[in-house]
Design an enzyme around this catalytic site. Structure first.
Site, PDB file in Angstrom:
ATOM      1  N   ASP A 206       0.848  -1.189   0.000  1.00  0.00           N
ATOM      2  CA  ASP A 206       0.000   0.000   0.000  1.00  0.00           C
ATOM      3  C   ASP A 206       0.891   1.249   0.000  1.00  0.00           C
ATOM      4  O   ASP A 206       1.884   1.325   0.729  1.00  0.00           O
ATOM      5  CB  ASP A 206      -0.909   0.005   1.240  1.00  0.00           C
ATOM      6  CG  ASP A 206      -2.056   0.981   1.097  1.00  0.00           C
ATOM      7  OD1 ASP A 206      -3.200   0.518   0.982  1.00  0.00           O
ATOM      8  OD2 ASP A 206      -1.806   2.205   1.077  1.00  0.00           O
ATOM      9  N   ILE A 207       0.521   2.211  -0.812  1.00  0.00           N
ATOM     10  CA  ILE A 207       1.334   3.423  -0.955  1.00  0.00           C
ATOM     11  C   ILE A 207       1.308   4.280   0.324  1.00  0.00           C
ATOM     12  O   ILE A 207       2.260   5.007   0.606  1.00  0.00           O
ATOM     13  CB  ILE A 207       0.877   4.221  -2.202  1.00  0.00           C
ATOM     14  CG1 ILE A 207       1.980   5.121  -2.708  1.00  0.00           C
ATOM     15  CG2 ILE A 207      -0.396   4.987  -1.948  1.00  0.00           C
ATOM     16  CD1 ILE A 207       1.737   5.658  -4.107  1.00  0.00           C
TER      17      ILE A 207
ATOM     18  N   ASN B  53     -12.971  -3.105   2.609  1.00  0.00           N
ATOM     19  CA  ASN B  53     -13.896  -1.990   2.767  1.00  0.00           C
ATOM     20  C   ASN B  53     -14.925  -2.100   1.641  1.00  0.00           C
ATOM     21  O   ASN B  53     -14.564  -2.401   0.501  1.00  0.00           O
ATOM     22  CB  ASN B  53     -13.152  -0.646   2.674  1.00  0.00           C
ATOM     23  CG  ASN B  53     -12.186  -0.448   3.833  1.00  0.00           C
ATOM     24  OD1 ASN B  53     -12.452  -0.884   4.953  1.00  0.00           O
ATOM     25  ND2 ASN B  53     -11.063   0.197   3.577  1.00  0.00           N
TER      26      ASN B  53
ATOM     27  N   GLU C  98     -12.021   3.498  -1.333  1.00  0.00           N
ATOM     28  CA  GLU C  98     -11.648   4.589  -2.242  1.00  0.00           C
ATOM     29  C   GLU C  98     -11.463   4.080  -3.666  1.00  0.00           C
ATOM     30  O   GLU C  98     -11.751   4.790  -4.623  1.00  0.00           O
ATOM     31  CB  GLU C  98     -10.327   5.219  -1.794  1.00  0.00           C
ATOM     32  CG  GLU C  98     -10.400   5.942  -0.475  1.00  0.00           C
ATOM     33  CD  GLU C  98      -9.005   6.283   0.045  1.00  0.00           C
ATOM     34  OE1 GLU C  98      -8.018   6.081  -0.686  1.00  0.00           O
ATOM     35  OE2 GLU C  98      -8.920   6.739   1.201  1.00  0.00           O
ATOM     36  N   VAL C  99     -10.924   2.880  -3.789  1.00  0.00           N
ATOM     37  CA  VAL C  99     -10.628   2.323  -5.114  1.00  0.00           C
ATOM     38  C   VAL C  99     -11.689   1.277  -5.437  1.00  0.00           C
ATOM     39  O   VAL C  99     -11.846   0.287  -4.708  1.00  0.00           O
ATOM     40  CB  VAL C  99      -9.220   1.694  -5.152  1.00  0.00           C
ATOM     41  CG1 VAL C  99      -8.940   1.113  -6.529  1.00  0.00           C
ATOM     42  CG2 VAL C  99      -8.155   2.724  -4.764  1.00  0.00           C
TER      43      VAL C  99
ATOM     44  N   HIS D 268     -10.174  -5.347  -3.230  1.00  0.00           N
ATOM     45  CA  HIS D 268      -8.830  -5.634  -2.727  1.00  0.00           C
ATOM     46  C   HIS D 268      -8.935  -5.996  -1.264  1.00  0.00           C
ATOM     47  O   HIS D 268      -9.697  -5.390  -0.511  1.00  0.00           O
ATOM     48  CB  HIS D 268      -7.904  -4.423  -2.929  1.00  0.00           C
ATOM     49  CG  HIS D 268      -8.495  -3.137  -2.471  1.00  0.00           C
ATOM     50  ND1 HIS D 268      -9.444  -2.447  -3.203  1.00  0.00           N
ATOM     51  CD2 HIS D 268      -8.307  -2.424  -1.338  1.00  0.00           C
ATOM     52  CE1 HIS D 268      -9.807  -1.373  -2.545  1.00  0.00           C
ATOM     53  NE2 HIS D 268      -9.138  -1.333  -1.394  1.00  0.00           N
TER      54      HIS D 268
ATOM     55  N   HIS E 267      -7.160  -6.035   2.212  1.00  0.00           N
ATOM     56  CA  HIS E 267      -6.052  -5.428   2.965  1.00  0.00           C
ATOM     57  C   HIS E 267      -5.447  -6.486   3.885  1.00  0.00           C
ATOM     58  O   HIS E 267      -6.167  -7.199   4.583  1.00  0.00           O
ATOM     59  CB  HIS E 267      -6.567  -4.286   3.857  1.00  0.00           C
ATOM     60  CG  HIS E 267      -7.056  -3.083   3.118  1.00  0.00           C
ATOM     61  ND1 HIS E 267      -6.276  -1.956   2.932  1.00  0.00           N
ATOM     62  CD2 HIS E 267      -8.240  -2.814   2.541  1.00  0.00           C
ATOM     63  CE1 HIS E 267      -6.981  -1.045   2.260  1.00  0.00           C
ATOM     64  NE2 HIS E 267      -8.172  -1.541   2.017  1.00  0.00           N
TER      65      HIS E 267
HETATM   66  P1  5GP Z   1      -9.617   1.335   0.125  1.00  0.00           P
HETATM   67  O1  5GP Z   1      -9.664   2.612   0.889  1.00  0.00           O
HETATM   68  O2  5GP Z   1     -10.243   1.454  -1.243  1.00  0.00           O
HETATM   69  O3  5GP Z   1     -10.129   0.128   0.886  1.00  0.00           O
HETATM   70  O4  5GP Z   1      -8.096   1.001  -0.089  1.00  0.00           O
HETATM   71  C1  5GP Z   1      -7.366   1.541  -1.134  1.00  0.00           C
HETATM   72  C2  5GP Z   1      -5.935   1.515  -0.703  1.00  0.00           C
HETATM   73  O5  5GP Z   1      -5.149   1.669  -1.854  1.00  0.00           O
HETATM   74  C3  5GP Z   1      -5.575   2.630   0.265  1.00  0.00           C
HETATM   75  O6  5GP Z   1      -5.052   2.070   1.467  1.00  0.00           O
HETATM   76  C4  5GP Z   1      -4.554   3.452  -0.502  1.00  0.00           C
HETATM   77  O7  5GP Z   1      -3.499   3.917   0.315  1.00  0.00           O
HETATM   78  C5  5GP Z   1      -4.062   2.482  -1.568  1.00  0.00           C
HETATM   79  N1  5GP Z   1      -3.679   3.093  -2.824  1.00  0.00           N
HETATM   80  C6  5GP Z   1      -4.388   4.024  -3.521  1.00  0.00           C
HETATM   81  N2  5GP Z   1      -3.758   4.340  -4.658  1.00  0.00           N
HETATM   82  C7  5GP Z   1      -2.631   3.570  -4.692  1.00  0.00           C
HETATM   83  C8  5GP Z   1      -1.569   3.455  -5.630  1.00  0.00           C
HETATM   84  O8  5GP Z   1      -1.532   4.105  -6.669  1.00  0.00           O
HETATM   85  N3  5GP Z   1      -0.596   2.561  -5.342  1.00  0.00           N
HETATM   86  C9  5GP Z   1      -0.613   1.803  -4.203  1.00  0.00           C
HETATM   87  N4  5GP Z   1       0.409   0.956  -4.013  1.00  0.00           N
HETATM   88  N5  5GP Z   1      -1.597   1.900  -3.292  1.00  0.00           N
HETATM   89  C10 5GP Z   1      -2.596   2.776  -3.533  1.00  0.00           C
END
Ligand code: 5GP
Length: 104
Positions: free
Chosen positions: A28-29, A84, A92-93, A97, A99
């Site tokens: 995760d970034i 999530n 967010e994405v 995925h 975690h």
């Molecule tokens: P969500 O909030 O959708 O459950 O998790 C998305 C995760 O993807 C977040 O923890 C965020 O930090 C990570 N993330 C978003 N954009 C990128 C990216 O471009 N590269 C990587 N490695 N992680 C990302």
């Protein structure tokens, strides 16, 4: 196309920890734990609510990949797995995925 599909297609960079035919694992970034990985199916499915019957084995594979990666990284004694689902829960994405977080 989701940001994760762009990573899978090597259109944008990521720290790839593991890859197999149907799944990729990246760091995760913005890590929220000492180890924070994302286990991502290569098939773009927006949310858990969009799963189809045909995705059953893909989901199972994601958990087997989590187990393998946790073992390979020596964190198998302490890790959390979570999805999530939708924005209000923090998604967010819009590409499912899993975690994997550990503070070992
Ligand atoms: P969500 O909030 O959708 O459950 O998790 C998305 C995760 O993807 C977040 O923890 C965020 O930090 C990570 N993330 C978003 N954009 C990128 C990216 O471009 N590269 C990587 N490695 N992680 C990302």
């Amino acid at each position: 196309m989701s940001i994760f599909s762009k990573i899978i297609n090597r259109e944008i960079p990521a720290d790839i920890v593991y890859e197999q035919e149907n799944i990729i694992v990246i760091k995760d970034i913005f890590p929220k734990a000492k180890t924070h990985l994302l286990i991502i199916p290569k098939k773009e499915i927006a949310t858990i609510n969009d799963l189809q019957e045909d995705d059953r084995w893909l989901l199972a594979d994601m958990f087997f990949v989590a187990k393998k990666v946790a073992r390979d990284l020596w964190i198998e004694e302490w890790y959390k797995l979570s999805f999530n689902v939708w924005e209000k829960a923090g998604q967010e994405v819009m590409h499912i995925h899993l975690h994997l977080l550990s503070n070992i």
